[in-house]
Scaffold this active site. Structure first.
Site, PDB file in Angstrom:
ATOM      1  N   ASP A   1      97.452  81.773  -5.513  1.00  0.00           N
ATOM      2  CA  ASP A   1      97.122  81.226  -4.201  1.00  0.00           C
ATOM      3  C   ASP A   1      97.014  79.706  -4.181  1.00  0.00           C
ATOM      4  O   ASP A   1      97.667  79.039  -3.405  1.00  0.00           O
ATOM      5  CB  ASP A   1      95.825  81.866  -3.673  1.00  0.00           C
ATOM      6  CG  ASP A   1      95.520  81.454  -2.246  1.00  0.00           C
ATOM      7  OD1 ASP A   1      96.465  81.392  -1.450  1.00  0.00           O
ATOM      8  OD2 ASP A   1      94.355  81.198  -1.933  1.00  0.00           O
TER       9      ASP A   1
ATOM     10  N   CYS B   1     112.223  94.715   8.838  1.00  0.00           N
ATOM     11  CA  CYS B   1     111.348  95.313   9.848  1.00  0.00           C
ATOM     12  C   CYS B   1     112.152  95.978  10.963  1.00  0.00           C
ATOM     13  O   CYS B   1     111.562  96.544  11.896  1.00  0.00           O
ATOM     14  CB  CYS B   1     110.437  94.240  10.443  1.00  0.00           C
ATOM     15  SG  CYS B   1     109.260  93.529   9.269  1.00  0.00           S
TER      16      CYS B   1
ATOM     17  N   ASN C   1      71.591  76.868   2.533  1.00  0.00           N
ATOM     18  CA  ASN C   1      72.734  76.829   1.609  1.00  0.00           C
ATOM     19  C   ASN C   1      72.520  77.782   0.442  1.00  0.00           C
ATOM     20  O   ASN C   1      73.447  78.474   0.005  1.00  0.00           O
ATOM     21  CB  ASN C   1      72.944  75.412   1.080  1.00  0.00           C
ATOM     22  CG  ASN C   1      73.537  74.491   2.118  1.00  0.00           C
ATOM     23  OD1 ASN C   1      74.294  74.915   2.986  1.00  0.00           O
ATOM     24  ND2 ASN C   1      73.192  73.218   2.047  1.00  0.00           N
TER      25      ASN C   1
END
Length: 375
Positions: free
Chosen positions: A134, A188, A279
């Site tokens: 990624d 598709c 946090n």
């Protein structure tokens, strides 16, 4: 070295460590992708999260000069949440996209790629390798497609015959000349369900996406959400799955792995407790999710917008607390906007009472909250 036999052994080993699909391709440049990326940036479709250097994205040997092959892997992830709590009045809930369910997929994929690398190194000690997931410079989808893991659908996802689009993708550059696999020839057809159902019209055809309009991207931005998209995101806190949910190729598919543990209360959390979460609390509760990578600010903004989407009047006290006391102007402003959207004219005395003490950017949202209609 018998690279054909090694390839078969690598495939067999991969399936023992939780890799659902594996393919091989050359380390040649991705020339077709290069022009697509040039056009993509020229049209202003890029999200800004990608690697900007088109050469790096399309020329594998710039990342590993000795690369002869690329191994592409896919790991299926679940898309069904058993025991999911219901979102109801007084207890409205948000939703994390399915790619963020369980432990951060970067960690999941790196562990698998590390194991695969160790195995290959045990067979070829002088091998050179470089893995990416990624955040690497190469396009995971372009690599997967050329390695035969699937074809790119109109929704821009690689559609694998067994896993559908519900996959994490990763790749490994290697200095071994593995025999490449053939790309999968499929399409598709005339199906346009994903394009038709995209809430913002972000899918522009032929698998291309205008990231600037994509809800998945919008939920990760840190600034004010544009007016036209506020009611489009619904109760999404991170990401969007619509174009995958409607895809016919995903019907009946739900891949599970032992190391992808689902936590319904975390993946579909109550919205109000998110508003004033510290946090530390955020990191302890959500830090292991991929959806936490941008921090709590976008999640809190999205939670406020979701409460406006639901017209959740029971959340007004908490929204007023945030509007008056949160130190972040964007969060205060969004809270004032949501109060106006939920209460209408009833919110006017509260908003007017705090108007003069606020920054101009917050004042703009105060006014907008009283005037803006659902689109």
């Amino acid at each position: 070295m018998d690279v054909k036999q090694l390839k078969e052994d690598v495939i067999a080993y991969a399936h023992t460590i939780g890799i659902d699909s594996i393919g091989f391709t050359t380390a040649d440049p991705f020339d077709e992708l290069k022009q697509k990326l040039v056009d993509y940036h020229a049209k202003g479709y890029a999200s800004g999260f990608e690697e900007d250097d088109i050469q790096l994205r399309t020329e594998p040997k710039l990342s590993l000069p000795t690369a002869r092959s690329i191994i592409a892997i896919a790991v299926g992830y679940p898309n069904k949440l058993k025991g999911a709590p219901r979102s109801k009045r007084g207890e409205r809930r948000g939703m994390f996209a399915r790619a963020s369910w369980g432990q951060d997929y970067h960690t999941i994929m790196r562990k698998r790629l590390d194991k695969l690398a160790e195995y290959i190194e045990s067979r070829v000690p002088d091998v050179e390798m470089k893995s990416m997931v990624d955040t690497g410079v190469l396009s995971d989808r372009a690599v997967a497609e050329r390695a035969g893991l699937g074809y790119t659908g109109r929704n821009g996802f690689v559609i694998n015959p067994d896993l559908g689009t519900w996959t994490y993708l990763g790749e490994m550059l290697v200095s071994i000349p593995f025999p490449p696999d053939d790309p999968l020839i499929d399409s598709c057809g005339d199906c346009t369900m994903c394009v038709d159902r995209c809430p913002t019209g972000a899918l522009v055809g032929n698998g291309q996406l205008n990231a600037q309009k994509c809800i998945s991207f919008l939920t990760q931005t840190k600034g004010y959400l544009q007016d036209e998209y506020r009611y489009k995101i619904g109760n999404r806190l991170y990401g969007c799955d619509t174009c995958q949910q409607v895809c016919p190729r995903n019907r009946g598919i739900n891949t599970e792995h032992d190391d992808i543990v689902l936590e319904p209360e975390i993946l579909k959390p109550r919205l109000v407790p998110l508003l004033q979460m510290s946090n530390r609390e955020f990191k302890e509760t959500y830090g292991h999710l991929a959806g936490a990578w941008r921090g709590k600010k976008p999640i809190q903004r999205n939670a406020i917008i979701a409460l406006a989407h639901f017209k959740e009047t029971s959340a007004i006290p908490e929204l007023e607390e945030v509007a008056v006391n949160d130190p972040r102007p964007m969060i205060r402003a969004t809270a004032y906007w949501a109060i106006g959207q939920i209460q209408g004219d009833e919110a006017r005395p509260f908003i007017e009472a705090h108007y003069d003490e606020e920054l101009e950017e917050v004042q703009e949202e105060m006014i907008k909250g009283l005037e803006m209609g659902r689109t």
